[in-house]
Design a protein around this motif. Structure first.
Motif, PDB file in Angstrom:
ATOM      1  N   ALA A   1       0.841  -1.198   0.000  1.00 15.77           N
ATOM      2  CA  ALA A   1       0.000   0.000   0.000  1.00 15.77           C
ATOM      3  C   ALA A   1       0.876   1.248   0.000  1.00 15.77           C
ATOM      4  CB  ALA A   1      -0.930  -0.002   1.207  1.00 15.77           C
ATOM      5  N   LEU A   2       0.711   2.080  -1.043  1.00 18.05           N
ATOM      6  CA  LEU A   2       1.455   3.331  -1.125  1.00 18.05           C
ATOM      7  C   LEU A   2       0.674   4.497  -0.532  1.00 18.05           C
ATOM      8  CD1 LEU A   2       2.799   3.001  -4.779  1.00 18.05           C
ATOM      9  CD2 LEU A   2       4.018   2.503  -2.654  1.00 18.05           C
ATOM     10  N   ALA A   3      -0.639   4.448  -0.649  1.00 21.08           N
ATOM     11  CA  ALA A   3      -1.510   5.502  -0.130  1.00 21.08           C
ATOM     12  C   ALA A   3      -2.844   4.875   0.224  1.00 21.08           C
ATOM     13  CB  ALA A   3      -1.669   6.630  -1.148  1.00 21.08           C
ATOM     14  N   ASN A   4      -3.843   5.710   0.480  1.00 18.43           N
ATOM     15  CA  ASN A   4      -5.129   5.219   0.935  1.00 18.43           C
ATOM     16  C   ASN A   4      -5.752   4.245  -0.054  1.00 18.43           C
ATOM     17  OD1 ASN A   4      -7.496   4.905   2.386  1.00 18.43           O
ATOM     18  ND2 ASN A   4      -8.447   6.731   1.498  1.00 18.43           N
ATOM     19  N   LYS A   5      -5.737   4.563  -1.358  1.00 20.20           N
ATOM     20  CA  LYS A   5      -6.349   3.708  -2.370  1.00 20.20           C
ATOM     21  C   LYS A   5      -5.365   3.271  -3.459  1.00 20.20           C
ATOM     22  CE  LYS A   5     -11.062   5.520  -1.901  1.00 20.20           C
ATOM     23  NZ  LYS A   5     -12.238   6.058  -2.628  1.00 20.20           N
ATOM     24  N   LEU A   6      -4.099   3.544  -3.250  1.00 16.73           N
ATOM     25  CA  LEU A   6      -3.093   3.244  -4.251  1.00 16.73           C
ATOM     26  C   LEU A   6      -2.131   2.172  -3.733  1.00 16.73           C
ATOM     27  CD1 LEU A   6      -2.201   4.173  -7.104  1.00 16.73           C
ATOM     28  CD2 LEU A   6      -0.561   5.704  -5.961  1.00 16.73           C
ATOM     29  N   ALA A   7      -1.866   1.171  -4.567  1.00 23.66           N
ATOM     30  CA  ALA A   7      -0.990   0.069  -4.154  1.00 23.66           C
ATOM     31  C   ALA A   7      -0.057  -0.308  -5.297  1.00 23.66           C
ATOM     32  CB  ALA A   7      -1.814  -1.140  -3.733  1.00 23.66           C
ATOM     33  N   LEU A   8       1.115  -0.791  -4.910  1.00 21.96           N
ATOM     34  CA  LEU A   8       2.090  -1.303  -5.880  1.00 21.96           C
ATOM     35  C   LEU A   8       2.029  -2.820  -5.857  1.00 21.96           C
ATOM     36  CD1 LEU A   8       4.513  -0.997  -7.802  1.00 21.96           C
ATOM     37  CD2 LEU A   8       5.989  -1.023  -5.762  1.00 21.96           C
ATOM     38  N   LYS A   9       1.855  -3.429  -7.054  1.00 24.75           N
ATOM     39  CA  LYS A   9       1.801  -4.881  -7.166  1.00 24.75           C
ATOM     40  C   LYS A   9       2.955  -5.375  -8.033  1.00 24.75           C
ATOM     41  CE  LYS A   9      -3.205  -5.469  -6.597  1.00 24.75           C
ATOM     42  NZ  LYS A   9      -4.440  -6.101  -7.155  1.00 24.75           N
ATOM     43  N   ALA A  10       3.514  -6.510  -7.662  1.00 22.18           N
ATOM     44  CA  ALA A  10       4.620  -7.083  -8.432  1.00 22.18           C
ATOM     45  C   ALA A  10       4.585  -8.595  -8.297  1.00 22.18           C
ATOM     46  CB  ALA A  10       5.963  -6.529  -7.953  1.00 22.18           C
ATOM     47  N   GLY A  11       5.125  -9.274  -9.307  1.00 19.45           N
ATOM     48  CA  GLY A  11       5.135 -10.733  -9.281  1.00 19.45           C
ATOM     49  C   GLY A  11       6.219 -11.297 -10.174  1.00 19.45           C
ATOM     50  N   ALA A  12       6.615 -12.524  -9.888  1.00 20.09           N
ATOM     51  CA  ALA A  12       7.620 -13.224 -10.694  1.00 20.09           C
ATOM     52  C   ALA A  12       7.342 -14.719 -10.638  1.00 20.09           C
ATOM     53  CB  ALA A  12       9.029 -12.917 -10.186  1.00 20.09           C
ATOM     54  N   LYS A  13       7.489 -15.399 -11.795  1.00 21.83           N
ATOM     55  CA  LYS A  13       7.318 -16.845 -11.877  1.00 21.83           C
ATOM     56  C   LYS A  13       8.458 -17.438 -12.693  1.00 21.83           C
ATOM     57  CE  LYS A  13       2.244 -16.924 -11.572  1.00 21.83           C
ATOM     58  NZ  LYS A  13       0.986 -17.334 -12.257  1.00 21.83           N
ATOM     59  N   VAL A  14       8.886 -18.624 -12.291  1.00 24.35           N
ATOM     60  CA  VAL A  14       9.946 -19.339 -12.991  1.00 24.35           C
ATOM     61  C   VAL A  14       9.452 -20.754 -13.274  1.00 24.35           C
ATOM     62  CG1 VAL A  14      12.323 -20.165 -12.935  1.00 24.35           C
ATOM     63  CG2 VAL A  14      11.734 -17.993 -11.849  1.00 24.35           C
ATOM     64  N   GLY A  15       9.611 -21.186 -14.517  1.00 22.37           N
ATOM     65  CA  GLY A  15       9.185 -22.532 -14.902  1.00 22.37           C
ATOM     66  C   GLY A  15      10.293 -23.270 -15.630  1.00 22.37           C
ATOM     67  N   LEU A  16      10.307 -24.587 -15.501  1.00 16.25           N
ATOM     68  CA  LEU A  16      11.264 -25.446 -16.197  1.00 16.25           C
ATOM     69  C   LEU A  16      10.462 -26.525 -16.921  1.00 16.25           C
ATOM     70  CD1 LEU A  16      14.256 -25.947 -16.711  1.00 16.25           C
ATOM     71  CD2 LEU A  16      14.286 -27.442 -14.716  1.00 16.25           C
ATOM     72  N   LEU A  17      10.394 -26.418 -18.249  1.00 21.39           N
ATOM     73  CA  LEU A  17       9.525 -27.268 -19.056  1.00 21.39           C
ATOM     74  C   LEU A  17      10.349 -28.283 -19.840  1.00 21.39           C
ATOM     75  CD1 LEU A  17       7.175 -24.496 -20.518  1.00 21.39           C
ATOM     76  CD2 LEU A  17       7.114 -25.577 -18.265  1.00 21.39           C
ATOM     77  N   PHE A  18       9.881 -29.512 -19.841  1.00 20.02           N
ATOM     78  CA  PHE A  18      10.514 -30.595 -20.591  1.00 20.02           C
ATOM     79  C   PHE A  18       9.502 -31.142 -21.589  1.00 20.02           C
ATOM     80  CE2 PHE A  18      12.420 -30.370 -16.411  1.00 20.02           C
ATOM     81  CZ  PHE A  18      13.779 -30.430 -16.675  1.00 20.02           C
ATOM     82  N   GLY A  19       9.981 -31.478 -22.792  1.00 27.62           N
ATOM     83  CA  GLY A  19       9.054 -32.000 -23.784  1.00 27.62           C
ATOM     84  C   GLY A  19       9.751 -32.385 -25.071  1.00 27.62           C
ATOM     85  N   THR A  20       9.005 -32.302 -26.168  1.00 30.07           N
ATOM     86  CA  THR A  20       9.516 -32.706 -27.474  1.00 30.07           C
ATOM     87  C   THR A  20       9.170 -31.652 -28.522  1.00 30.07           C
ATOM     88  OG1 THR A  20       7.488 -33.951 -27.959  1.00 30.07           O
ATOM     89  CG2 THR A  20       9.329 -35.170 -26.977  1.00 30.07           C
ATOM     90  N   ALA A  21       9.993 -31.625 -29.560  1.00 27.54           N
ATOM     91  CA  ALA A  21       9.746 -30.781 -30.727  1.00 27.54           C
ATOM     92  C   ALA A  21       9.700 -31.688 -31.946  1.00 27.54           C
ATOM     93  CB  ALA A  21      10.837 -29.729 -30.875  1.00 27.54           C
TER      94      ALA A  21
END
Length: 202
Positions: free
Chosen positions: A66-86
């Motif tokens: 929360a930065l102010a009464n109605k204002l907020a900072l949002k952040a996110g991060a995701k990491v994935g490791l995918l295995f498969g075929t081409a």
């Protein structure tokens, strides 16, 4: 998911599975015409399709402050490791053509034409990173508007195969590479693909 909170902030840890299915299509044609001497032409065409299927674990964190009464900072991060075929479905075609002035048509010389098929299945590993940041304004208790930035980074994305034809077209038969002993199908190194831009949401 696992939630944490404190004075003015919230955070969620997450773990799960991500699946990716996509395809690419590379198609190109080259036509070289000799209109001065022999009225001949040589054509070469590549059609290379790549179907990718991969699955694997993904972990992430997302939070808001929360930065102010109605204002907020949002952040996110995701990491994935995918295995498969081409899976590849590629075709290379080449041939000499002779011009018939009586009919004004090009006629394929069957003795100097050919094609090559390539259908391998390769194991792949793709690493994904998803990053986001936004400012959110609370309109009501249930609704807010957001404006921010998002980036998705994919490392190790396979490239389509191509046919390595390095013969001088006027000195060699176009089918020499197809019938030759040298392996002609090649695949470039895996690439990094980045998609990024601004976001708006409710």
């Amino acid at each position: 998911t696992k939630a944490f909170s404190g004075s003015g902030w919230e955070a969620d840890l997450s773990g799960g599975v991500r699946r990716a299915i996509f395809n690419e299509h590379l198609s190109t044609t080259l036509e070289l015409v000799d209109e001065v001497y022999d009225l001949e032409k040589v054509t070469m065409a590549l059609d290379s399709k790549l179907n990718v299927s991969a699955i694997g674990p993904q972990v992430g964190i997302a939070g808001s402050y929360a930065l102010a009464n109605k204002l907020a900072l949002k952040a996110g991060a995701k990491v994935g490791l995918l295995f498969g075929t081409a899976q590849t479905d590629a075709t290379w075609e080449a041939g000499w053509w002779d011009y018939n002035p009586e009919t004004s048509e090009w006629i394929l010389d069957e003795d100097y034409a050919g094609d090559s098929q390539h259908e391998p299945t390769d194991a792949i590993r793709i690493t994904t990173y998803d990053l986001s940041a936004a400012l959110a304004y609370q309109i009501t208790e249930q609704w807010s508007v957001e404006a921010g930035y998002y980036a998705s980074i994919w490392k190790g994305v396979p490239s389509p195969y191509f046919f390595d034809y390095n013969e001088l077209w006027y000195n060699a038969e176009p089918v020499s590479g197809i019938n030759g002993e040298k392996p002609a199908w090649e695949q470039p190194e895996a690439r990094d693909v980045i998609v990024r831009g601004l976001t708006l949401g409710v």
